[in-house]
Design an enzyme around this catalytic site. Structure first.
Site, mmCIF file in Angstrom:
data_model
loop_
_atom_site.group_PDB
_atom_site.id
_atom_site.type_symbol
_atom_site.label_atom_id
_atom_site.label_comp_id
_atom_site.label_asym_id
_atom_site.label_seq_id
_atom_site.Cartn_x
_atom_site.Cartn_y
_atom_site.Cartn_z
ATOM 1 N N HIS A 42 0.859 -1.186 0.000
ATOM 2 C CA HIS A 42 0.000 0.000 0.000
ATOM 3 C C HIS A 42 0.893 1.233 0.000
ATOM 4 O O HIS A 42 1.537 1.546 0.999
ATOM 5 C CB HIS A 42 -0.907 -0.008 1.231
ATOM 6 C CG HIS A 42 -1.900 1.121 1.264
ATOM 7 N ND1 HIS A 42 -2.842 1.249 2.267
ATOM 8 C CD2 HIS A 42 -2.104 2.179 0.434
ATOM 9 C CE1 HIS A 42 -3.577 2.322 2.044
ATOM 10 N NE2 HIS A 42 -3.131 2.915 0.937
ATOM 11 N N GLU A 69 -1.976 -1.399 -3.596
ATOM 12 C CA GLU A 69 -3.107 -0.701 -2.997
ATOM 13 C C GLU A 69 -2.858 0.798 -3.078
ATOM 14 O O GLU A 69 -1.751 1.262 -2.773
ATOM 15 C CB GLU A 69 -3.287 -1.130 -1.544
ATOM 16 C CG GLU A 69 -3.631 -2.603 -1.388
ATOM 17 C CD GLU A 69 -3.776 -3.035 0.049
ATOM 18 O OE1 GLU A 69 -4.394 -4.085 0.298
ATOM 19 O OE2 GLU A 69 -3.265 -2.327 0.947
ATOM 20 N N HIS A 190 -8.136 -7.841 5.633
ATOM 21 C CA HIS A 190 -8.032 -6.815 6.673
ATOM 22 C C HIS A 190 -8.297 -7.436 8.043
ATOM 23 O O HIS A 190 -9.385 -7.920 8.327
ATOM 24 C CB HIS A 190 -8.975 -5.629 6.473
ATOM 25 C CG HIS A 190 -8.516 -4.405 7.230
ATOM 26 N ND1 HIS A 190 -7.501 -3.590 6.770
ATOM 27 C CD2 HIS A 190 -8.886 -3.894 8.415
ATOM 28 C CE1 HIS A 190 -7.294 -2.613 7.645
ATOM 29 N NE2 HIS A 190 -8.118 -2.785 8.661
#
Length: 242
Positions: A42, A69, A190
């Protein structure tokens, strides 16, 4: 079922002392060697862990595929088109949050998301949208042309009671089946750990799990190879359960 290993927090440890180690590239290669099917990173707007150079270096080093991400910003779109990862997952992002707090609101940003999706798709990058397991958001993801959704498992992972965890699990399960019926590829992630991954991994409509923080935490005690191996084994065993 595929395992995407998120290596963001390798960079968190490195940045804590401003050193050049531990290396995200080395972590990615070790994860691949021991069972990761893809590497997830990310690149946040504030660059709190992964840096631009990390993304290029990992993309050039790995043998599997890179899942980048990113927030829904022009800067991140430009970066993605330079890096050319196999996959981009568009996520919501707030500078003050510790970690991603919820799913992308596709309904509220359909035109912009559709535009980003077309640009990335035309460049040969597969687009995923990180969303809550909500039928309206899932339908909107399909409407904007995204071929993949990643269902947010945070509420399931953070549930403080068994009843709440079951409720959140059923929401994810129903969302995964709804997305699959629409022809979408379904991923999830997550907050997943070795202790809570089994029910999610049993949902046959889900193709891929992206897991990072708990894996890196386990790696402190077990080593990264064993942490990845154990997670992959837990996912495999879950698929065998009735």
């Amino acid at each position: 079922m595929l395992l995407g290993v998120n290596i963001d927090h390798i960079a968190t440890v490195r940045n804590a002392r401003g050193t050049t180690y531990p290396s995200p590239v080395e972590a990615a290669l070790v994860a691949e060697t021991h069972g990761a099917d893809l590497i997830t990173m990310h690149l946040r707007e504030d660059r709190r862990h992964i840096k631009d150079a990390d993304v290029f270096a990992v993309k050039n080093a790995i043998r599997t595929r890179l899942n980048l991400e990113m927030a829904l910003t022009e800067e991140m779109l430009e970066n993605a088109l330079k890096v050319m990862p196999e996959d981009v997952c568009i996520v919501p992002e707030k500078r003050q949050e510790i970690t991603t707090e919820g799913g992308l609101d596709v309904l509220a940003q359909q035109e912009k998301i559709a535009g980003f999706t077309k640009i990335l798709t035309d460049a040969g990058i597969r687009v995923s949208l990180f969303i809550d397991a909500d039928d309206r958001q899932i339908q909107a993801a399909r409407d904007v042309g995204a071929p993949v959704v990643e269902l947010h498992t945070g509420a399931y992972a953070d549930a403080r009671s068994h009843a709440e965890q079951i409720r959140q699990f059923e929401r994810i399960q129903n969302g995964a089946h709804f997305a699959g019926d629409l022809g979408l590829v379904v991923n999830a992630g997550h907050g997943l750990t070795i202790h809570n991954v089994t029910p999610i991994a049993q949902i046959l409509a889900i193709r891929e799990l992206n897991i990072g923080h708990s894996l890196i935490a386990q790696a402190l005690f077990l080593g990264l190879p064993e942490a990845v191996r154990q997670m992959k084994e837990a996912m495999f065993r879950a698929r065998l359960l009735p």
